[in-house]
Scaffold this active site. Structure first.
Site, short mmCIF file in Angstrom:
data_model
loop_
_atom_site.label_atom_id
_atom_site.label_comp_id
_atom_site.label_asym_id
_atom_site.label_seq_id
_atom_site.Cartn_x
_atom_site.Cartn_y
_atom_site.Cartn_z
N LYS A 46 0.79 -1.22 0.00
CA LYS A 46 0.00 0.00 0.00
C LYS A 46 0.83 1.27 0.00
O LYS A 46 0.28 2.36 -0.22
CB LYS A 46 -0.98 -0.01 1.17
CG LYS A 46 -1.98 -1.14 1.15
CD LYS A 46 -2.90 -1.22 -0.05
CE LYS A 46 -3.67 0.00 -0.37
NZ LYS A 46 -4.87 -0.31 -1.23
N1 PMP Z 1 -2.97 -7.23 1.59
C1 PMP Z 1 -2.95 -6.38 2.62
C2 PMP Z 1 -2.25 -6.80 3.88
C3 PMP Z 1 -3.58 -5.13 2.54
O1 PMP Z 1 -3.55 -4.28 3.59
C4 PMP Z 1 -4.24 -4.79 1.35
C5 PMP Z 1 -4.93 -3.47 1.21
N2 PMP Z 1 -6.08 -3.31 1.96
C6 PMP Z 1 -4.27 -5.72 0.31
C7 PMP Z 1 -3.61 -6.92 0.45
C8 PMP Z 1 -5.06 -5.50 -0.95
O2 PMP Z 1 -4.56 -4.53 -1.78
P1 PMP Z 1 -5.52 -3.66 -2.69
O3 PMP Z 1 -6.16 -2.65 -1.77
O4 PMP Z 1 -4.60 -3.03 -3.65
O5 PMP Z 1 -6.55 -4.53 -3.30
#
Ligand code: PMP
Length: 335
Positions: A46
């Site tokens: 992120k």
């Molecule tokens: N894994 C973790 C640990 C996250 O914090 C997030 C984001 N919320 C994601 C995966 C998913 O990423 P995205 O928001 O880009 O779908």
């Protein structure tokens, strides 16, 4: 002598290693690659979205000097935003549901974010952290609501950086890519870019139980059952960022598979990852089995295990949830 100096925090995000996971490559007969997003400065995938959203807001004039960044987040976006805020002279107010790991809450406070814990509630409720964050941004003068779910600067970060890095690091020799989705930023940006390079690349979602995306991709309707110990992924609506994704199909993974894979990676490869990364790697094995031997498959190692030590790496917590790892090999992935 050449120098390799990155100027400040902004330039230290990204360019993470693409790691060949040897144990799984050997076990599947494929090349399984993990994009090590846990090595970003804020420790997760992120950071890229946080940085892009702030830089974009600066360009658009929606955030001004001395302003406040407000966001609702499961934690990692907040961590990235808090760091970018410090580096660029902003205040950060982070709203997160109170059921997230204590490590993430404590870390956010240490980084200087003002943390507000909201009551865990579905999106339809005004108590959901998304709505609470929006209301806070309306109340605070000179503030910017990052709105990672609908703000396309999120997926753009992955379209412009994560995906081209994977493409270049793999020498364009990629047969498949698979990952889970929270806001949809990573999957939206990565699959859109990779399909443009080679439409033959198989693009898959792996969804945790309790999320409606699996049924959305496979049937067109949102249906979700149960819940999951995974954090930061799973959702019951199609966000603007998710709508950018170009997907060929979807898998589902269980909490038991997540726990078993986390232990497997730790023991066999010295890889200490969080729950979404472990689920993503379960997806990589499923895609390897689907495509057959000899293929190259990439996934995302979203964050590290340290953030979840009191939970998915804590035998007492696991036993209480009935999730004690028992597998000897990869038999926990049965399809
Ligand atoms: N894994 C973790 C640990 C996250 O914090 C997030 C984001 N919320 C994601 C995966 C998913 O990423 P995205 O928001 O880009 O779908």
């Amino acid at each position: 002598m050449t120098s390799d100096i990155r100027i400040g925090f902004a330039n230290s995000v990204g360019n993470t290693p693409l790691i060949k996971i040897e144990s799984l490559s050997e076990a599947t007969g494929c090349t399984i690659l993990g994009k090590a997003e846990l090595l970003n400065p804020g420790g997760s995938v992120k950071d890229r979205a946080a940085l892009f959203m702030v830089l974009e807001a600066e360009k658009a004039g929606t955030i001004k000097a001395g302003g406040t960044i407000v966001e609702g987040t499961a934690g990692n976006t907040g961590i990235g935003l808090a760091l970018v805020a410090n580096a660029r002279g902003y205040r950060s107010v982070i709203v997160m549901p109170s059921n997230q790991s204590q490590e993430k809450i404590d870390l956010l406070k240490t980084l200087g974010a003002e943390v507000e814990l909201s009551t865990p509630a579905p999106f339809s409720s005004p108590d959901n952290y998304y709505h609470v964050a929006r209301r806070r941004s309306e109340e605070i003068a000179n503030s910017f609501w990052a709105n990672q779910f609908e703000n396309l600067a999120n997926s753009e970060a992955h379209y412009q950086t994560t995906a081209p890095e994977i493409w270049e690091q793999s020498g364009g020799q990629l047969d498949g890519v698979v990952m889970s989705s929270g806001t949809g930023g990573t999957i939206g940006g990565v699959t859109a870019y990779l399909k443009e390079q080679n439409s033959q690349i198989a693009t898959y979602l792996i969804d945790p139980t309790g999320s409606g995306l699996y049924s959305y991709i496979t049937t067109g309707e949102f249906k979700a059952e149960g819940n999951s110990i995974t954090e930061g992924i799973g959702i019951n609506r199609a966000t603007a960022n998710f709508n950018r994704a170009r997907l060929d199909g979807a898998f589902q993974g269980t909490d038991q598979q997540v726990i078993e894979m986390a232990q497997y990676l730790l023991k066999h490869d010295g890889l200490f990852v969080g729950s979404s990364a472990a689920l993503n790697v379960v997806g990589a094995v499923k895609l390897a089995r689907k495509l057959g031997k000899g293929h190259t498959i990439a996934t995302i190692l979203c964050d590290g295990g340290g953030r979840y030590q009191s939970r998915m790496y804590n035998p007492t917590w696991l036993a209480e949830k009935g999730l004690t790892p028992v597998a000897k090999g990869l038999e926990f992935i049965d399809d």
